[in-house]
Design an enzyme around this catalytic site. Structure first.
Site, PDB file in Angstrom:
ATOM      1  N   SER A  59     -18.872  64.156 -40.447  1.00  0.00           N
ATOM      2  CA  SER A  59     -18.982  65.050 -40.260  1.00  0.00           C
ATOM      3  C   SER A  59     -17.923  65.498 -39.255  1.00  0.00           C
ATOM      4  O   SER A  59     -17.616  64.827 -38.686  1.00  0.00           O
ATOM      5  CB  SER A  59     -20.170  65.967 -39.468  1.00  0.00           C
ATOM      6  OG  SER A  59     -20.714  66.864 -39.517  1.00  0.00           O
TER       7      SER A  59
ATOM      8  N   TYR B 182     -26.599  65.066 -33.186  1.00  0.00           N
ATOM      9  CA  TYR B 182     -26.661  65.036 -34.952  1.00  0.00           C
ATOM     10  C   TYR B 182     -24.708  64.118 -34.765  1.00  0.00           C
ATOM     11  O   TYR B 182     -24.316  63.386 -35.489  1.00  0.00           O
ATOM     12  CB  TYR B 182     -26.734  65.610 -35.597  1.00  0.00           C
ATOM     13  CG  TYR B 182     -25.884  65.655 -37.112  1.00  0.00           C
ATOM     14  CD1 TYR B 182     -26.372  65.069 -38.491  1.00  0.00           C
ATOM     15  CD2 TYR B 182     -25.261  66.250 -36.666  1.00  0.00           C
ATOM     16  CE1 TYR B 182     -26.158  65.102 -38.934  1.00  0.00           C
ATOM     17  CE2 TYR B 182     -24.203  65.772 -38.825  1.00  0.00           C
ATOM     18  CZ  TYR B 182     -25.188  65.282 -39.481  1.00  0.00           C
ATOM     19  OH  TYR B 182     -24.602  64.875 -41.132  1.00  0.00           O
TER      20      TYR B 182
END
Length: 250
Positions: A138, A151
C-alpha cells in the site's frame, strides 16, 4: 514443449484480486484464485473461464499456506507466480486500538502473507526454474495517515520483508517485488464512500489530492502485477512500484 505457467492469487474473489487473475489468465497463465467465500469464488471461476480454478482458503489457519500451495500444484501441476493480495482493512483512533485488533490485522496482512511466500518459494526452489512473488502492499507502507497506523504498519512490514526475501531467494532465481496501490475503486472503497454524509464531495476531495486527478482502477494495479510476473521483468527484484497517480511524489 514448454509447460504453461501457473499463478496463485490470494484475496481474488473481489476488487483488485479478480482483475489481477483476469489479466494473468489473458497473458496465458493458468490461475488459482483463493478466498474465504466459496460462493464468490465459484462466481469468479465461472466468469474468468477454464484457465482459472478457485480454491477456498482461510489463510490465518494453522498450516493454511502449505495446503494452499499444495492445492495449487494439484490443480495445474506447478507454481510459477504468487500474488499475495489478501488483506483486511483497519481504521481507528490509535489510542483506542485494542490488542486483538492489532493481532488480527497482522495475522492476515503480514503473518499469513509471510507464511505463504515461504511455502510458495519452497515449491519454486524445488522445481528448479525460478519464479516470481508479488506482494500487494500500500502507499500507506511509506507514509503516515491518521487512523491508519495499524494497517500501515502491517503493510510496512511486508515492504521490508519483500526486500529481505528478494536477497534470500535470488540464488534460486525467485524474484520478489511489491506493488503499492493508492486509493483504488474497489467494492471496499465504494462501501466506505457510501457510508459518508456527502459521498460525491468526498470522492472529489480524494481525487483532487492525487496529481493525476483520479483514484486508481483495479486494472491499473493489475497491469503492474502482470508486468512483474512476466519475463519482461526478469531483472527486477527487491523493488516496490507505487500505483497511486503521483501521490507519493508530492
Amino acid at each position: 514443449m514448454q509447460q504453461e505457467r501457473v499463478a496463485l492469487v490470494t484475496g481474488a474473489t473481489s476488487g483488485i484480486g479478480v482483475e489481477i487473475a483476469r489479466q494473468l489468465a489473458e497473458r496465458g497463465f493458468r490461475v488459482v484464485v483463493s478466498g474465504r467465500s466459496a460462493e464468490r469464488g465459484r462466481e469468479v471461476e465461472e466468469s474468468l473461464g477454464e484457465r482459472v480454478r478457485f480454491v477456498r482458503a482461510e489463510l490465518t489457519a494453522e498450516g493454511a499456506a502449505s495446503r494452499l500451495v499444495a492445492d495449487a500444484v494439484a490443480a495445474f501441476g506447478r507454481l510459477d507466480v504468487l500474488v499475495n493480495n489478501a488483506a483486511i482493512d483497519h481504521t481507528g483512533d490509535l489510542l483506542e486500538v485494542g490488542e486483538d485488533e492489532i493481532r488480527s490485522t497482522f495475522e492476515t496482512n503480514t503473518f499469513a502473507a509471510m507464511n505463504l511466500l515461504i511455502a510458495a518459494a519452497r515449491r519454486m526452489r524445488d522445481q528448479g526454474d525460478g519464479g516470481a512473488i508479488i506482494n500487494i502492499t500500500s502507499r500507506l507502507a511509506s507514509i503516515g495517515v491518521p487512523t491508519m497506523g495499524i494497517y500501515s504498519a502491517s503493510k510496512g512490514a511486508m515492504l521490508a520483508f519483500t526486500r529481505a526475501a528478494a536477497i534470500d531467494l535470488a540464488q534460486y532465481g525467485i524474484r520478489v517485488n511489491a506493488v503499492a496501490p493508492g486509493m483504488t475503486r474497489t467494492p471496499l472503497y465504494q462501501e466506505w464512500l457510501d457510508g459518508l454524509p456527502d459521498p460525491e464531495a468526498e470522492a472529489e476531495r480524494v481525487a483532487a489530492a492525487i496529481p493525476m486527478g483520479r483514484i486508481a482502477e483495479p486494472a491499473d494495479v493489475a497491469a503492474v502485477v502482470s508486468f512483474l510476473a512476466s519475463p519482461e521483468a526478469a531483472y527486477l527484484t527487491g523493488t516496490s512500484i507505487p500505483v497511486e497517480g503521483g501521490y507519493l511524489a508530492k
